[in-house]
Design a protein around this motif. Structure first.
Motif, PDB file in Angstrom:
ATOM      1  N   TRP A 171       6.796  29.684  22.065  1.00 24.25           N
ATOM      2  CA  TRP A 171       5.372  29.659  21.754  1.00 24.25           C
ATOM      3  C   TRP A 171       5.169  28.684  20.607  1.00 24.25           C
ATOM      4  O   TRP A 171       5.982  28.636  19.681  1.00 24.25           O
ATOM      5  N   PRO A 172       4.099  27.879  20.615  1.00 30.02           N
ATOM      6  CA  PRO A 172       3.895  26.941  19.507  1.00 30.02           C
ATOM      7  C   PRO A 172       3.785  27.661  18.160  1.00 30.02           C
ATOM      8  O   PRO A 172       3.036  28.631  18.033  1.00 30.02           O
ATOM      9  N   ASP A 173       4.519  27.177  17.215  1.00 32.20           N
ATOM     10  CA  ASP A 173       4.461  27.732  15.856  1.00 32.20           C
ATOM     11  C   ASP A 173       3.742  26.749  14.947  1.00 32.20           C
ATOM     12  O   ASP A 173       3.904  25.531  15.077  1.00 32.20           O
ATOM     13  N   LYS A 174       2.969  27.234  14.003  1.00 33.67           N
ATOM     14  CA  LYS A 174       2.312  26.383  13.024  1.00 33.67           C
ATOM     15  C   LYS A 174       3.364  25.851  12.056  1.00 33.67           C
ATOM     16  O   LYS A 174       4.168  26.600  11.540  1.00 33.67           O
ATOM     17  N   ARG A 175       3.352  24.537  11.815  1.00 37.29           N
ATOM     18  CA  ARG A 175       4.283  23.940  10.874  1.00 37.29           C
ATOM     19  C   ARG A 175       3.596  23.681   9.555  1.00 37.29           C
ATOM     20  O   ARG A 175       2.400  23.601   9.476  1.00 37.29           O
ATOM     21  N   GLN A 189       0.831  -1.197   0.000  1.00 32.89           N
ATOM     22  CA  GLN A 189       0.000   0.000   0.000  1.00 32.89           C
ATOM     23  C   GLN A 189       0.869   1.253   0.000  1.00 32.89           C
ATOM     24  O   GLN A 189       1.991   1.252   0.510  1.00 32.89           O
ATOM     25  N   LYS A 190       0.318   2.335  -0.556  1.00 26.94           N
ATOM     26  CA  LYS A 190       1.051   3.588  -0.666  1.00 26.94           C
ATOM     27  C   LYS A 190       0.115   4.727  -0.273  1.00 26.94           C
ATOM     28  O   LYS A 190      -1.016   4.801  -0.755  1.00 26.94           O
ATOM     29  N   VAL A 191       0.589   5.592   0.629  1.00 28.57           N
ATOM     30  CA  VAL A 191      -0.167   6.780   1.040  1.00 28.57           C
ATOM     31  C   VAL A 191       0.660   7.997   0.684  1.00 28.57           C
ATOM     32  O   VAL A 191       1.840   8.088   1.038  1.00 28.57           O
ATOM     33  N   SER A 192       0.060   8.940  -0.027  1.00 25.84           N
ATOM     34  CA  SER A 192       0.783  10.134  -0.465  1.00 25.84           C
ATOM     35  C   SER A 192      -0.070  11.362  -0.198  1.00 25.84           C
ATOM     36  O   SER A 192      -1.275  11.368  -0.471  1.00 25.84           O
ATOM     37  N   THR A 193       0.532  12.396   0.358  1.00 27.29           N
ATOM     38  CA  THR A 193      -0.179  13.642   0.624  1.00 27.29           C
ATOM     39  C   THR A 193       0.801  14.807   0.562  1.00 27.29           C
ATOM     40  O   THR A 193       1.998  14.639   0.831  1.00 27.29           O
ATOM     41  N   ARG A 194       0.275  15.966   0.191  1.00 28.78           N
ATOM     42  CA  ARG A 194       1.117  17.165   0.207  1.00 28.78           C
ATOM     43  C   ARG A 194       1.181  17.768   1.611  1.00 28.78           C
ATOM     44  O   ARG A 194       1.914  18.704   1.839  1.00 28.78           O
ATOM     45  N   ARG A 195       0.381  17.247   2.539  1.00 30.47           N
ATOM     46  CA  ARG A 195       0.291  17.817   3.876  1.00 30.47           C
ATOM     47  C   ARG A 195       1.213  17.058   4.844  1.00 30.47           C
ATOM     48  O   ARG A 195       1.929  16.152   4.462  1.00 30.47           O
ATOM     49  N   HIS A 196       1.096  17.437   6.126  1.00 24.55           N
ATOM     50  CA  HIS A 196       1.672  16.597   7.170  1.00 24.55           C
ATOM     51  C   HIS A 196       0.844  15.310   7.232  1.00 24.55           C
ATOM     52  O   HIS A 196      -0.340  15.312   6.888  1.00 24.55           O
ATOM     53  N   LEU A 197       1.462  14.240   7.693  1.00 24.14           N
ATOM     54  CA  LEU A 197       0.782  12.946   7.710  1.00 24.14           C
ATOM     55  C   LEU A 197       0.891  12.306   9.092  1.00 24.14           C
ATOM     56  O   LEU A 197       1.990  12.189   9.640  1.00 24.14           O
ATOM     57  N   ILE A 198      -0.254  11.944   9.638  1.00 23.57           N
ATOM     58  CA  ILE A 198      -0.285  11.223  10.918  1.00 23.57           C
ATOM     59  C   ILE A 198      -0.957   9.874  10.684  1.00 23.57           C
ATOM     60  O   ILE A 198      -2.060   9.814  10.145  1.00 23.57           O
TER      61      ILE A 198
END
Length: 230
Positions: A226-230, A124-133
């Motif tokens: 401070w938390p930064d958006k990644r 199987q293959k999972v692909s995304t342009r985003r962060h992946l969890i």
């Protein structure tokens, strides 16, 4: 060395939050700074062990090499947990975004994460342009690709490509880190076989190579104010 009341001490210590801030005079010799820091941390005793330390060279530049040298000294001599320099001051636009986050709790951001639950099986293959969890395992023979970070809440035993195509500050994290191959940006690292440690580890690019560290010990984001958006 003794100092009169009219002299500025080259090393000062202050407790900040859950860590320690060491302010130094970077114009002093490394030997003098080590000597004075050593006296202070010796008095701290067990309180220095695993402490998070920030070295502040004042307004006279970043002094990365000096901070790195003092950091190694503190880790090797007093077993402190982490040593870093001060985060660079934010620009006015960055500070406005931070204030906006404080006031609105990030509600204005769209989700930039693909989160999946379940096992990614061989083939199987999972692909995304985003962060992946992945809330599960990634089996040998499986392939996952992300434009940002990859976080595996289970075992990573397949192939992981993070920060594609050129985001070299991405990380690959897994609770059980034993990938067959990983790539971060353009950097490639091969797996080292099943992990015997069974600890949460993460891979990142450091000095133009991929390194894997104990996540809790390295605490890669622990010193961010401070938390930064990644």
């Amino acid at each position: 060395m003794n100092y009169t009341t009219n002299e500025t001490m080259p090393v000062k210590l202050k407790g900040v939050g859950d860590g320690l801030r060491v302010t130094i005079d970077p114009t002093q010799s490394i030997e003098l700074l080590k000597n004075d820091i050593g006296k202070i941390f010796k008095n701290l005793g067990h309180l220095a062990i695993n402490a998070k330390v920030v070295i502040d060279p004042g307004e006279n530049g970043t002094h990365k090499e000096l901070i790195s040298t003092l950091g190694k000294y503190l880790k090797n001599t007093f077993d402190v947990g982490s040593v870093s320099g001060l985060s660079p001051k934010r620009s006015a636009p960055e500070e406005r975004i931070r204030q906006h986050d404080i006031n609105h709790s990030w509600e204005h951001y769209r989700s930039d994460v693909l989160m999946l639950a379940g096992r990614i099986r061989s083939g199987q293959k999972v692909s995304t342009r985003r962060h992946l969890i992945i809330m599960g395992d990634v089996n040998p023979g499986a392939e996952i690709i992300a434009g940002g970070d990859i976080l595996i809440m289970g075992s990573l035993r397949g192939t992981a490509f993070a920060g594609q195509p050129d985001k070299e500050d991405a990380i690959v994290f897994a609770l059980d880190f034993c990938p067959s191959l990983i790539q971060i940006g353009g950097f490639v690292g091969t797996g080292t076989g099943p992990s015997k440690l069974k600890i949460a580890e993460f891979a990142h690019v450091k000095n133009n190579t991929i390194v894997v560290e104990d996540y809790l010990k390295a605490n890669p984001f622990g010193n961010m104010p401070w938390p930064d958006k990644r």
